[in-house]
Design an enzyme around this catalytic site. Structure first.
Site, PDB file in Angstrom:
ATOM      1  N   LYS A   1       0.808  -1.217   0.000  1.00  0.00           N
ATOM      2  CA  LYS A   1       0.000   0.000   0.000  1.00  0.00           C
ATOM      3  C   LYS A   1       0.850   1.280   0.000  1.00  0.00           C
ATOM      4  O   LYS A   1       1.913   1.325   0.625  1.00  0.00           O
ATOM      5  CB  LYS A   1      -0.867  -0.052   1.261  1.00  0.00           C
ATOM      6  CG  LYS A   1      -1.755   1.148   1.495  1.00  0.00           C
ATOM      7  CD  LYS A   1      -2.918   1.197   0.541  1.00  0.00           C
ATOM      8  CE  LYS A   1      -3.718   2.494   0.726  1.00  0.00           C
ATOM      9  NZ  LYS A   1      -4.672   2.696  -0.378  1.00  0.00           N
ATOM     10  N   GLY A   2       0.369   2.301  -0.661  1.00  0.00           N
ATOM     11  CA  GLY A   2       1.031   3.605  -0.696  1.00  0.00           C
ATOM     12  C   GLY A   2       1.339   4.103   0.698  1.00  0.00           C
ATOM     13  O   GLY A   2       0.458   4.132   1.555  1.00  0.00           O
TER      14      GLY A   2
ATOM     15  N   ALA B   1     -11.740   5.631  -4.259  1.00  0.00           N
ATOM     16  CA  ALA B   1     -11.143   6.872  -3.753  1.00  0.00           C
ATOM     17  C   ALA B   1     -10.827   6.633  -2.279  1.00  0.00           C
ATOM     18  O   ALA B   1     -11.527   7.106  -1.390  1.00  0.00           O
ATOM     19  CB  ALA B   1     -12.093   8.039  -3.927  1.00  0.00           C
ATOM     20  N   ILE B   2      -9.798   5.842  -2.047  1.00  0.00           N
ATOM     21  CA  ILE B   2      -9.430   5.477  -0.668  1.00  0.00           C
ATOM     22  C   ILE B   2      -8.748   6.672   0.000  1.00  0.00           C
ATOM     23  O   ILE B   2      -8.962   6.940   1.180  1.00  0.00           O
ATOM     24  CB  ILE B   2      -8.478   4.253  -0.649  1.00  0.00           C
ATOM     25  CG1 ILE B   2      -9.044   3.091  -1.479  1.00  0.00           C
ATOM     26  CG2 ILE B   2      -8.166   3.812   0.783  1.00  0.00           C
ATOM     27  CD1 ILE B   2     -10.367   2.561  -1.035  1.00  0.00           C
ATOM     28  N   GLY B   3      -7.930   7.387  -0.758  1.00  0.00           N
ATOM     29  CA  GLY B   3      -7.259   8.560  -0.202  1.00  0.00           C
ATOM     30  C   GLY B   3      -5.986   8.233   0.557  1.00  0.00           C
ATOM     31  O   GLY B   3      -5.657   8.901   1.533  1.00  0.00           O
TER      32      GLY B   3
ATOM     33  N   CYS C   1      -1.537   9.084  -7.973  1.00  0.00           N
ATOM     34  CA  CYS C   1      -2.767   8.787  -7.244  1.00  0.00           C
ATOM     35  C   CYS C   1      -3.783   9.888  -7.523  1.00  0.00           C
ATOM     36  O   CYS C   1      -3.529  11.056  -7.255  1.00  0.00           O
ATOM     37  CB  CYS C   1      -2.524   8.702  -5.747  1.00  0.00           C
ATOM     38  SG  CYS C   1      -4.065   8.421  -4.849  1.00  0.00           S
TER      39      CYS C   1
ATOM     40  N   ASN D   1      -1.708   3.667 -13.571  1.00  0.00           N
ATOM     41  CA  ASN D   1      -2.549   3.900 -12.411  1.00  0.00           C
ATOM     42  C   ASN D   1      -3.994   4.027 -12.919  1.00  0.00           C
ATOM     43  O   ASN D   1      -4.256   3.896 -14.114  1.00  0.00           O
ATOM     44  CB  ASN D   1      -2.089   5.174 -11.682  1.00  0.00           C
ATOM     45  CG  ASN D   1      -2.429   5.125 -10.195  1.00  0.00           C
ATOM     46  OD1 ASN D   1      -3.498   4.651  -9.819  1.00  0.00           O
ATOM     47  ND2 ASN D   1      -1.533   5.605  -9.368  1.00  0.00           N
TER      48      ASN D   1
ATOM     49  N   GLY E   1      -3.449  -3.109 -15.127  1.00  0.00           N
ATOM     50  CA  GLY E   1      -4.701  -2.482 -15.545  1.00  0.00           C
ATOM     51  C   GLY E   1      -5.679  -3.565 -15.969  1.00  0.00           C
ATOM     52  O   GLY E   1      -5.659  -4.006 -17.111  1.00  0.00           O
ATOM     53  N   GLY E   2      -6.478  -4.034 -15.034  1.00  0.00           N
ATOM     54  CA  GLY E   2      -7.544  -4.987 -15.363  1.00  0.00           C
ATOM     55  C   GLY E   2      -7.109  -6.402 -15.657  1.00  0.00           C
ATOM     56  O   GLY E   2      -7.832  -7.158 -16.311  1.00  0.00           O
TER      57      GLY E   2
END
Lengths: 303, 262
Positions: free
Chosen positions: A44-45, A69-71, A129, A191, A242-243
């Site tokens: 995680k970031g 949009a976890i932030g 992000c 991203n 990406g997917g």
């Protein structure tokens, strides 16, 4: 059969890793996945100080995808370095820490703190992000600041540095060239794509943050295109994402030029997706007579 | 320990229109599950709908090795699930932190509103097993008599059930919280609640005024279900002061009533 790859100095026994933010700090998935089967784990970031994240709702499903949009909710670099990494390091799998911040100094601070922490095999700079007001996205959309962040991080760490690029730009190739020039060891892309979903009954946006990042199979062709274009222009190794849901999806990225691939949203749908993709790539290589994964990287360009 | 299983569907019912109850065979999951926990169910084979749906465990039969879920059809995922009458379900679970039971919780009131009754039935099974059905009051709310859930089976377990309906077509005419207000006069030791947000918000407010502890089961949009993605944030008060987000999937879905910030 050789499936090992070298992603800008990060040695992976196979090309499959996890996309930052979708796999927590790895241990959450231990009941379902043999983490030691993974080529690497991207966690995680991580920011200098703990972050609470955005108000809910933080996700909404979309056709063949989802907006999030976890932030950048995370416990801060001190806890990541001091408490989480010691447990992750025991796995013996390379860990790549995604780093983020509001300022160039923030990125450098996190990178410096992680330098030399056992188990950390590389850094992924999150300059893309879309879900934090300050930082992240503006670094990802302005090549000058992207270069500045890349240089700042490179100057304080001996670890391989991957720069994660945003698709929300007009000139992705130009951005890739700029950060390559600034000393990035590898590029990861893409991203999430910026999106909005409106609740028609309540007549307002669904997400607490209004905008969110689109991921899942819906974005895959955009991501494969990004890898395809950047592979032709820049010689750095690419981490494609990406997917990706299956081994065949992963192979699309590799054939387009990705040295390694990251599995993100698929983990939510099938917690064993990563390992099934590792196995599926091996099966494909066996059935099609490839003895080294490197033969497949970018092969579609030579068809 | 949570597991990922392909579970055979062994039963299907529609107790009221728009609500489905599915039983599946998953002995390990049935053994491990506790009341208030949930399962994360894949709803379709393709990528649309994409994400699993978190659905509370409605009942377990550990001897038969079966688990029941009960859910309202609200979108394309649950609509797909409601159509599954046989075959295999892709289920992860049991997940999350459920209700706490035990000696100190016996003189309690269980309050359910609408589909929120689903996980409470599993709790009532456990309370009955612990032999305290006679001490427990059960309050069930619904829009009208035709949408009442779990009343008969709860009575069969030996509980006294009081009912409230919005239109007065069964029991008390008005919100179920009006019944809770009456029950709080008798100084119950603990309250368990699950239901729509306005009901839970009201319940938590009443418990705070009355100084009665309790637990509520909340709902939030969820992706991973295992604590990794941080999507299902629930705002809580920290014991040390201040507020923070916790993960509904692993820190909940059951929270102490005084923790939740509505």
């Amino acid at each position: 059969m050789n499936t090992s790859v070298n992603l800008g100095g990060i040695k992976m026994k196979n090309p499959v890793t996890t996309a930052s933010g979708t796999f927590g700090f790895g241990l959450e998935y231990q009941p379902y996945v043999d983490l030691q089967r993974l080529g690497a784990i991207i966690v995680k970031g991580t920011t200098p100080k703990p972050r609470a994240g955005n108000p809910p709702p933080r996700i909404v499903e979309t056709p063949s995808g989802m907006l999030n949009a976890i932030g950048l909710q995370n416990p801060g670099v001190e806890r990541v370095a001091g408490e989480i990494m010691p447990r992750l390091a025991e796995l013996g799998v390379p860990v790549i820490v995604n780093i983020a911040g509001d300022t160039v100094e923030d990125y450098a601070l996190v990178a410096r703190r992680l330098d030399g922490v056992p188990g950390v095999a590389g850094l992924e700079i999150n300059i893309s992000c879309p879900n934090v007001k300050k930082g992240g996205i503006q670094f990802g959309s302005d090549p000058r600041t992207a270069v500045e962040v890349t240089r700042a991080v490179k100057s304080v760490t001996g670890l391989p540095v991957i720069v994660k690029l945003s698709p929300n730009v007009t000139d992705l190739v130009g951005m890739a060239e700029a950060v390559a020039e600034a000393g990035a060891d590898a590029l990861s892309m893409i991203n999430t794509l910026l999106g909005v979903v409106i609740d028609v009954d309540r007549r307002r946006p669904v997400l607490g943050n209004i905008t969110g990042g689109l991921s899942g199979p819906a974005v895959r062709p955009v991501a494969v295109r990004a890898v395809w274009q950047v592979y032709r222009a820049v010689s750095l190794p690419i981490l494609g994402m990406g997917g990706i849901m299956t081994a065949r999806d992963a192979l699309e990225f590799i054939l387009a030029g990705a040295t390694a691939v990251a599995v993100g949203t698929a983990n939510f749908v099938n917690p064993r997706a990563t390992v099934e993709i590792v196995e599926g790539i091996e099966t494909y290589m066996r059935e099609n007579g490839f003895s080294d994964i490197s033969e497949l990287v970018g092969l579609a360009h030579r068809a | 320990m949570s597991q990922l299983v392909q579970a055979e569907i062994t039963g299907h019912a529609e107790p009221v229109p728009g609500v489905s109850r599915i039983e599946f065979y998953a002995p390990g999951l049935a053994r491990a599950a506790g009341p208030g926990q949930f399962v994360h169910v894949r709803c379709g084979e393709g990528s649309d709908p994409l994400l699993r749906r978190p659905i509370s465990i409605h009942a377990v039969d550990r001897q038969a090795g079966t688990v029941k879920i009960m859910f309202q059809v609200v979108g394309k995922g649950t609509a797909w699930l409601a159509r599954q009458k046989k075959g295999l379900l892709d289920v992860m679970g049991p997940l999350g932190r459920g209700f706490t039971t035990g000696q100190t919780r016996r003189n309690c009131v269980v309050v359910g509103g609408g589909i929120g009754a689903a996980p409470l039935y599993f709790l009532l099974q456990e309370l009955a097993r612990e032999g305290c059905a006679r001490q427990v009051k059960v309050l069930l709310g619904a829009r009208n008599a035709g949408r009442l859930l779990i009343k008969e089976e709860t009575e069969r377990l030996g509980f006294a059930v009081r009912v409230a309906t919005d239109d007065g077509s069964a029991g008390h005419g008005g919100p179920v919280t009006e019944l809770l207000s009456e029950e709080l006069q008798a100084n119950p030791g603990f309250i368990y609640a699950c239901g729509p947000v306005p009901m839970l918000r009201a319940v938590c407010g009443m418990l705070e005024s009355a100084g009665v502890p309790g637990e509520v089961s909340v709902e939030e949009r969820m992706a991973c279900g295992v604590g990794a993605c941080l999507a299902c944030a629930c705002r809580v008060r920290e014991a040390a002061g201040g507020e923070n987000y916790r993960r509904t999937c692993v820190d909940g879905p059951v929270f102490a009533a005084e923790e939740v910030v509505w």
